[in-house]
Design a protein around this motif. Sequence first.
Motif, PDB file in Angstrom:
ATOM      1  N   ILE A 163       0.832  -1.202   0.000  1.00  0.00           N
ATOM      2  CA  ILE A 163       0.000   0.000   0.000  1.00  0.00           C
ATOM      3  C   ILE A 163       0.870   1.256   0.000  1.00  0.00           C
ATOM      4  N   ASP A 164       1.868   1.304   0.893  1.00  0.00           N
ATOM      5  CA  ASP A 164       2.743   2.485   0.970  1.00  0.00           C
ATOM      6  C   ASP A 164       4.032   2.065   1.683  1.00  0.00           C
ATOM      7  N   TRP A 165       5.067   1.780   0.918  1.00  0.00           N
ATOM      8  CA  TRP A 165       6.283   1.236   1.521  1.00  0.00           C
ATOM      9  C   TRP A 165       7.007   2.256   2.387  1.00  0.00           C
ATOM     10  N   GLN A 166       6.917   3.546   2.001  1.00  0.00           N
ATOM     11  CA  GLN A 166       7.587   4.572   2.795  1.00  0.00           C
ATOM     12  C   GLN A 166       6.928   4.719   4.167  1.00  0.00           C
ATOM     13  N   LEU A 167       5.604   4.779   4.156  1.00  0.00           N
ATOM     14  CA  LEU A 167       4.869   4.901   5.419  1.00  0.00           C
ATOM     15  C   LEU A 167       5.100   3.668   6.293  1.00  0.00           C
ATOM     16  N   THR A 168       5.207   2.504   5.670  1.00  0.00           N
ATOM     17  CA  THR A 168       5.438   1.257   6.410  1.00  0.00           C
ATOM     18  C   THR A 168       6.769   1.303   7.153  1.00  0.00           C
ATOM     19  N   ILE A 169       7.810   1.762   6.449  1.00  0.00           N
ATOM     20  CA  ILE A 169       9.137   1.842   7.077  1.00  0.00           C
ATOM     21  C   ILE A 169       9.106   2.785   8.268  1.00  0.00           C
ATOM     22  N   VAL A 170       8.419   3.911   8.117  1.00  0.00           N
ATOM     23  CA  VAL A 170       8.355   4.902   9.195  1.00  0.00           C
ATOM     24  C   VAL A 170       7.659   4.328  10.422  1.00  0.00           C
ATOM     25  N   VAL A 171       6.472   3.722  10.235  1.00  0.00           N
ATOM     26  CA  VAL A 171       5.689   3.275  11.400  1.00  0.00           C
ATOM     27  C   VAL A 171       6.300   2.039  12.072  1.00  0.00           C
ATOM     28  N   LEU A 172       7.149   1.308  11.333  1.00  0.00           N
ATOM     29  CA  LEU A 172       7.748   0.105  11.922  1.00  0.00           C
ATOM     30  C   LEU A 172       9.157   0.352  12.480  1.00  0.00           C
ATOM     31  N   LEU A 173       9.558   1.618  12.550  1.00  0.00           N
ATOM     32  CA  LEU A 173      10.879   1.944  13.102  1.00  0.00           C
ATOM     33  C   LEU A 173      11.065   1.449  14.548  1.00  0.00           C
ATOM     34  N   PRO A 174      10.015   1.458  15.390  1.00  0.00           N
ATOM     35  CA  PRO A 174      10.208   0.984  16.782  1.00  0.00           C
ATOM     36  C   PRO A 174      10.278  -0.547  16.929  1.00  0.00           C
ATOM     37  N   ILE A 175      10.068  -1.269  15.825  1.00  0.00           N
ATOM     38  CA  ILE A 175      10.037  -2.735  15.911  1.00  0.00           C
ATOM     39  C   ILE A 175      11.317  -3.326  16.533  1.00  0.00           C
ATOM     40  N   PRO A 176      12.532  -2.837  16.180  1.00  0.00           N
ATOM     41  CA  PRO A 176      13.738  -3.402  16.827  1.00  0.00           C
ATOM     42  C   PRO A 176      13.694  -3.331  18.355  1.00  0.00           C
ATOM     43  N   LEU A 177      13.122  -2.219  18.871  1.00  0.00           N
ATOM     44  CA  LEU A 177      12.993  -2.100  20.330  1.00  0.00           C
ATOM     45  C   LEU A 177      12.096  -3.219  20.876  1.00  0.00           C
ATOM     46  N   LEU A 178      11.025  -3.540  20.133  1.00  0.00           N
ATOM     47  CA  LEU A 178      10.105  -4.598  20.556  1.00  0.00           C
ATOM     48  C   LEU A 178      10.796  -5.966  20.527  1.00  0.00           C
ATOM     49  N   ILE A 179      11.619  -6.174  19.507  1.00  0.00           N
ATOM     50  CA  ILE A 179      12.336  -7.454  19.398  1.00  0.00           C
ATOM     51  C   ILE A 179      13.290  -7.634  20.576  1.00  0.00           C
ATOM     52  N   ILE A 180      14.020  -6.556  20.934  1.00  0.00           N
ATOM     53  CA  ILE A 180      14.946  -6.627  22.070  1.00  0.00           C
ATOM     54  C   ILE A 180      14.193  -6.908  23.370  1.00  0.00           C
ATOM     55  N   ALA A 181      13.069  -6.180  23.572  1.00  0.00           N
ATOM     56  CA  ALA A 181      12.271  -6.375  24.795  1.00  0.00           C
ATOM     57  C   ALA A 181      11.716  -7.790  24.859  1.00  0.00           C
ATOM     58  N   THR A 182      11.279  -8.302  23.707  1.00  0.00           N
ATOM     59  CA  THR A 182      10.701  -9.653  23.664  1.00  0.00           C
ATOM     60  C   THR A 182      11.739 -10.706  24.010  1.00  0.00           C
ATOM     61  N   ARG A 183      12.947 -10.561  23.487  1.00  0.00           N
ATOM     62  CA  ARG A 183      14.004 -11.536  23.760  1.00  0.00           C
ATOM     63  C   ARG A 183      14.358 -11.557  25.249  1.00  0.00           C
ATOM     64  N   LYS A 184      14.476 -10.366  25.854  1.00  0.00           N
ATOM     65  CA  LYS A 184      14.794 -10.308  27.278  1.00  0.00           C
ATOM     66  C   LYS A 184      13.668 -10.912  28.112  1.00  0.00           C
ATOM     67  N   PHE A 185      12.433 -10.635  27.692  1.00  0.00           N
ATOM     68  CA  PHE A 185      11.277 -11.178  28.407  1.00  0.00           C
ATOM     69  C   PHE A 185      11.259 -12.699  28.324  1.00  0.00           C
ATOM     70  N   GLN A 186      11.539 -13.239  27.149  1.00  0.00           N
ATOM     71  CA  GLN A 186      11.516 -14.691  26.963  1.00  0.00           C
ATOM     72  C   GLN A 186      12.518 -15.392  27.875  1.00  0.00           C
ATOM     73  N   LYS A 187      13.721 -14.849  27.952  1.00  0.00           N
ATOM     74  CA  LYS A 187      14.751 -15.477  28.782  1.00  0.00           C
ATOM     75  C   LYS A 187      14.373 -15.437  30.256  1.00  0.00           C
ATOM     76  N   SER A 188      13.831 -14.308  30.706  1.00  0.00           N
ATOM     77  CA  SER A 188      13.482 -14.161  32.123  1.00  0.00           C
ATOM     78  C   SER A 188      12.290 -15.028  32.499  1.00  0.00           C
ATOM     79  N   ILE A 189      11.257 -15.013  31.649  1.00  0.00           N
ATOM     80  CA  ILE A 189      10.040 -15.740  31.987  1.00  0.00           C
ATOM     81  C   ILE A 189      10.255 -17.248  31.916  1.00  0.00           C
ATOM     82  N   LYS A 190      11.198 -17.669  31.083  1.00  0.00           N
ATOM     83  CA  LYS A 190      11.474 -19.106  30.988  1.00  0.00           C
ATOM     84  C   LYS A 190      11.999 -19.646  32.319  1.00  0.00           C
TER      85      LYS A 190
END
Length: 589
Positions: A163-190
Amino acid sequence: MAVTGEVYNTGLLKRIFKYVRPYRVIFIWSVVLTVLLAAISPIRPFLIGYTLDKFILNGDYSGLERMTFILIFILLLQTICQYSQTLATNTLGQSVIRDLRISVFNHITKLKLKYFDKTPIGQLITRTVSDLETIADIFSEGLISMIGDSLQVVVIVGWMLYIDWQLTIVVLLPIPLLIIATRKFQKSIKVAFQEIRMEVSNLNTFLQEHITGVSIVQYFAREEQEFKKFNTINKRYRDANIRSNWYYSIFFPVVELISAMSLGLLIWYGSKSILEKPLDVSPGTITNFIMYLGMVYTPIRQLADKFNTLQMGMVGAERVFKVLDTDERTPDSGTIAPEKLQGNIEFKNVWFAYNDENFVLKDLSFSVKAGETVALVGATGAGKSSTINILNRFYEVQKGDITVDGIDIHDFKLDYLRSHIATVLQDVFLFSDTILNNITLNNPEIKIEEVVDAAKKVGAHDFIERLPGGYQYNVMERGATLSAGQAQLISFIRALVHNPAILVLDEATSSVDTETELLIQKAIDNLMDGRTSIVIAHRLSTIQKADQIIVLDKGEIKEKGTHQQLLKLNGYYKRLYDLQFSSSGIAKV
């Protein structure tokens, strides 16, 4: 096989999926529905954005009506697929753990008694119940759902790029932060989940032991002390759960914050584009992206949770398969199962130790002819019950041989050997079931007429008939509603109706009062006639008619002979006899 430090254990998953094979149709159907749901998920938001741009903003009511019907159809299709997928995955999970639970129970019942000597029963209950439930979650909430969520994220991001690749890149910029938080959460909760599973096992073990032994707790007024122990275990279990909840309480707000950042970037970039370049980003596109962001972040947040569900299932599977991998089953390589067993028994230079070091039976040798009665006497710990245990192959001897009818007991089929040796134990165990089922052990080949006949011979028929429901009376757990003497009589009937070639009475009258003992003594004498019998008794009055009495002391045979012969020896047996009887033949108190 440990899962610690691994995302998942391929070997464990392969073993679990062996149990999926009988249900491969349901599994394939679940995967198909999962893929279909992932494909359908972005259509509805796209159509809503399209409707806004093409029909609502242009005032096209007929087009809006048509699109409304299409959206309703898509919604119904998605609902039906979601319902079918949830039903299929739960059915698959429950079917798999049903088969696994059958395998575990079947395996446990065939383990050597030595295994149960060192393994808490509560731990086995945890493995068979709650640990198996976590494996079911692998299918209903774990693996398949993770595949669906991952596909949904990939499909939706693909639509957003289209639909709009430029807008997609902009709105998904925080995704790396989510990936880092998810990995730390997985290790701790396990780690937290592993602690929870360990504390659940400890809690079940403590409860099983103390509820079963509640009479001992009350006899010795230990309620307060045992409560303190339970409180400590329960506190550890609570703390483990609080730690896991603490990780969730941090992770979910972080996800919401990162999601809000994406939404803020969408509003900023969309508004900026509309103001600077009108219609470059349409209202429908912004609407699409608002809905898509929720559909991207929600599965990612759920992926972390479902990943941990998968890990809990892996931890549960590791524990369950550890039980299944326990190689402590009694070897059953024998092939002999004669039509009739005579009951000739011979022990030849038998040495036996429970721990392979400290021998409780030492160079034991004796023989019993078919139809004879042999009595084993001696102080506690002399090795009397151990002799019975190795005859039944509950434990294996280290040296020497045991034969029945001249055949080594290892050459018999194990179930054949044990089915021809009926044992009445000192500590009677009755299941929470009817008297009839406790006697027959649900063997359909044993008819009620045989049970009644055996009960009459023992002298138990009258008291059973007086109970509400007679033979259908439920004795409750461990025969709690019966007296010790009544429970002993029922166990005696149970041994008789199975028509064994060899009858074992292990302190069978020690829990019976004098009146009840007199009631069954005559029946015992008649029923032993023509059947090889081994009697273990502290009351020497019950074994005076035995064909042979063997006196054991610290695992060794001290004396052998009939009652009269042993009295004449004026040895170990005579001293036991004098301790129990006065010159008038009345037992001393």
